[in-house]
Scaffold this active site. Structure first.
Site, PDB file in Angstrom:
ATOM      1  N   THR A   1       0.445  -1.109   0.098  1.00  0.00           N
ATOM      2  CA  THR A   1       0.368  -0.317   0.132  1.00  0.00           C
ATOM      3  C   THR A   1       0.943   1.016   0.234  1.00  0.00           C
ATOM      4  O   THR A   1       2.644   0.863   0.187  1.00  0.00           O
ATOM      5  CB  THR A   1      -0.861   0.547   1.083  1.00  0.00           C
ATOM      6  N   CYS A   2       0.344   2.774  -0.173  1.00  0.00           N
ATOM      7  CA  CYS A   2       0.199   3.184  -0.067  1.00  0.00           C
ATOM      8  C   CYS A   2       0.870   4.129   0.616  1.00  0.00           C
ATOM      9  O   CYS A   2       0.441   5.086   1.323  1.00  0.00           O
ATOM     10  CB  CYS A   2       0.064   4.885  -1.173  1.00  0.00           C
ATOM     11  N   ASP A   3       1.229   3.240   2.396  1.00  0.00           N
ATOM     12  CA  ASP A   3       1.320   3.894   3.523  1.00  0.00           C
ATOM     13  C   ASP A   3       2.450   4.246   3.922  1.00  0.00           C
ATOM     14  O   ASP A   3       2.583   2.413   3.973  1.00  0.00           O
ATOM     15  CB  ASP A   3       0.057   2.836   4.523  1.00  0.00           C
TER      16      ASP A   3
ATOM     17  N   ASN B   1      -6.758   1.206   0.488  1.00  0.00           N
ATOM     18  CA  ASN B   1      -5.527   1.077  -0.440  1.00  0.00           C
ATOM     19  C   ASN B   1      -6.686   1.021  -2.055  1.00  0.00           C
ATOM     20  O   ASN B   1      -5.959   0.743  -3.216  1.00  0.00           O
ATOM     21  CB  ASN B   1      -3.849   0.818  -0.844  1.00  0.00           C
TER      22      ASN B   1
END
Lengths: 388, 388
Positions: free
Chosen positions: B334-336, B377
């Protein structure tokens, strides 16, 4: 010591959502999102940075209603997965308005995105760049580089981005591979409250742009990512302060003004949402304890994931007068010892608070419902209702 | 420094699951659970503690197939919510075999459980006790008290349980309120590897039982909770060691042997599951870094929640020879920025590892799939497949 406050950043929508909740009395826990506030926040961001194109970071709140509302206002979208691409297109977004901003992508997912018409991508590695050249030929690309941003409320660490000198090398290679070099990209980290954070990233991006120009590679834009903060219990600086810092740094570090791109998520949706929860139990751990434990029917696994390490301190509101109050530890409903919301951050709640009362968690429109677990401890995911 | 190991605790099932994964090649990520191993682990627990009744902690893996398999073997069930009650009854469990072990319950949920036939409850507060007396009259109750258990892999903190002297007061009150006092209950914390942890809890439970006897309240059982560990990268002591510690402490601290109850979750299902993931990307953050970043298509929000703070260090297996290898940081898709699996725990993976290769996460049958986020996401929840 913070007392329980009513909404100060957004008194209007807070009142409207509260009225909705009091009238409808939906089953708890639930998130209610005011789509008018989403629209208002989008236009506030446009007004603060009129020279920038806004790519809404879908991950912040991927509700189809939110995406549709923003598509209708003309927003572009920063997507993290093929699932988010499908979502945006189903809600009327133009594929040209999508940017696949996740630098971690399977080759098959790049190919899928390209087939669906996505032509903007972010990368930060040789491997992803090679896949883009193969599966998304001729697309526009940004290379994300690493910035240090210790003031972020939820710092990114080093997961994303590469060293600036590597970004320069990769962007030059991208041009050789037939991709359209948009330029550099960075992200100061989510919920960034220090406007000065932008300065060093923009300076670095300017150096990369000049290095590319010297290598004969023209760039056209600068992607500033997201990180624009929302006001929680601690107020965040207004957007105008961030915009001014960005404008000043761009003027200083770029000879020719690049097109600007921003990817706000939290700043668009956080203040648009309120979670209504119910008090399951109020107890003490011994007959002599000063602290009460207040257990809510929502916790870290059903929507309040951003209270991990107590990063985000939400404002809370009850139906009781704020005083008399007393210190509380706040926890979720699961049989999981880590499902504690606030035990180090001092919170006080009214002494009159009882099981069955509701507690509103304000400015909770970002990074809540979509984090919910599917069924941890048998509790269902957080539902979202909409007004506006 | 740990190398990549093949399964040592459960070489048989690991090989069988691997064969299944290699033959079927299901889409990744996925969890595969061998129901025969679930049954074997259940009977191993029975053999280690034949004097105890086993209430499987459903939260560890609430897949209907797992619950049905255990119900068929005669297991009882520790449930945390009305959702888990419905699940167990739908899979053939007798309501008499259910214990509502969550001390945080809405009054309405107690009433629902009682209507469905549940007659065993755990509480730790005046408020919950009053609700039990009103909505589950005549039921059997345990009162959970707090123990210190610093050696737990995932310590519970103070979320559950009350001070022992308060437990004594509450159990006496329970008898006055017409409830059937089973006795005391404690939990050493999940993944507890120090068998001595049971001793102080059992000693305290013995004091509570004697105090109640002096007050004229008879007790009949001792609920030892769960916490029985699984072997991950670090091997855990065998069940027999825990059983012996329990047996010795009970003999020392109870004049009359109480019925014993245990609530294992992890120990029943962890070794029954393997997650197959795919490498999305292997990259370096600069051209000079020794560490590679290995990004998998599973992360903290799609099933590996127990890698928060790197609590659980899973064994990993690839299709490559283990050496030559090199140091890696392992992260999710994810973009986390928080979706990093291991960056402080030293891991090494083969230098031959490439995007598209699979990585098996061993002994991953507990606390994985049910933690998955609904859609963070845009990634779907972790699916579970079954063999056996």
């Amino acid at each position: 010591m913070h007392a329980v406050l009513d909404s100060v950043a957004s008194p209007g929508q807070s009142t409207r959502l509260r009225a909705f909740l009091d009238e409808r009395a939906p089953a708890t826990p639930c998130l209610v999102v005011d789509l008018d506030v989403v629209r208002t926040n989008y236009h506030a961001m446009r007004a603060a940075l009129p020279e920038a194109t806004i790519f809404y970071a879908v991950k912040a709140n991927p509700a189809p209603e939110v995406v549709a509302a923003l598509a209708a206002e003309g927003s572009s979208f920063d997507v993290a997965s093929t699932g988010e691409i499908d979502l945006c297109l189903a809600q009327g977004a133009d594929p040209e308005s999508l940017s696949y901003g996740n630098p971690i992508k399977k080759a098959a997912d790049i190919a899928y995105a390209y087939r669906r018409g996505v032509r903007r991508y972010t990368f930060d590695s040789d491997g992803d760049l090679a896949n883009l050249a193969e599966h998304a030929p001729g697309s526009r690309v940004w290379c994300r580089f690493l910035v240090d941003a210790p003031q972020s409320g939820t710092p990114f660490g080093k997961k994303f981005g590469c060293a600036p000198e590597m970004a320069l090398r990769l962007l030059a290679r991208a041009a050789d591979l037939g991709l359209v070099v948009d330029g550099a990209c960075f992200h100061v980290g989510s919920q960034h409250t220090d406007a000065a954070a932008w300065t060093s990233g923009i300076a670095e991006a300017g150096r990369i742009a000049r290095g590319l120009a010297e290598a004969g590679v023209a760039t056209r834009s600068l992607n500033l990512g997201g990180g624009f903060p929302a006001s929680y219990r601690d107020a965040a600086p207004p957007l105008a302060v961030h915009a001014e810092a960005i404008r000043t740094a761009v003027a200083e570090h770029f000879d020719t003004a690049p097109e600007l791109v921003v990817e706000p998520g939290r700043a668009i949706v956080a203040t648009a949402g309120v979670i209504r929860a119910e008090v399951v139990l109020v107890s003490r751990k011994s007959d002599h304890d000063e602290h009460r434990w207040v257990y809510l029917d929502i916790g870290r696994y059903s929507g309040l994931a951003e209270t991990e390490n107590e990063y985000i301190a939400y404002r809370l509101r009850t139906a009781h007068p704020p005083t008399p109050d007393g210190p509380v530890i706040i926890a979720g409903p699961t049989c999981d010892g880590d499902d504690v919301i606030y035990q180090n951050t001092p919170y006080r709640l009214p002494t009159a608070l009882r099981a069955g009362d509701h507690v509103d968690i304000l400015d909770a429109g970002a990074y809540t419902a979509s984090y919910s677990s599917v069924s941890f401890n048998g509790f269902p995911p957080l539902p979202t209702l909409f007004v506006g």
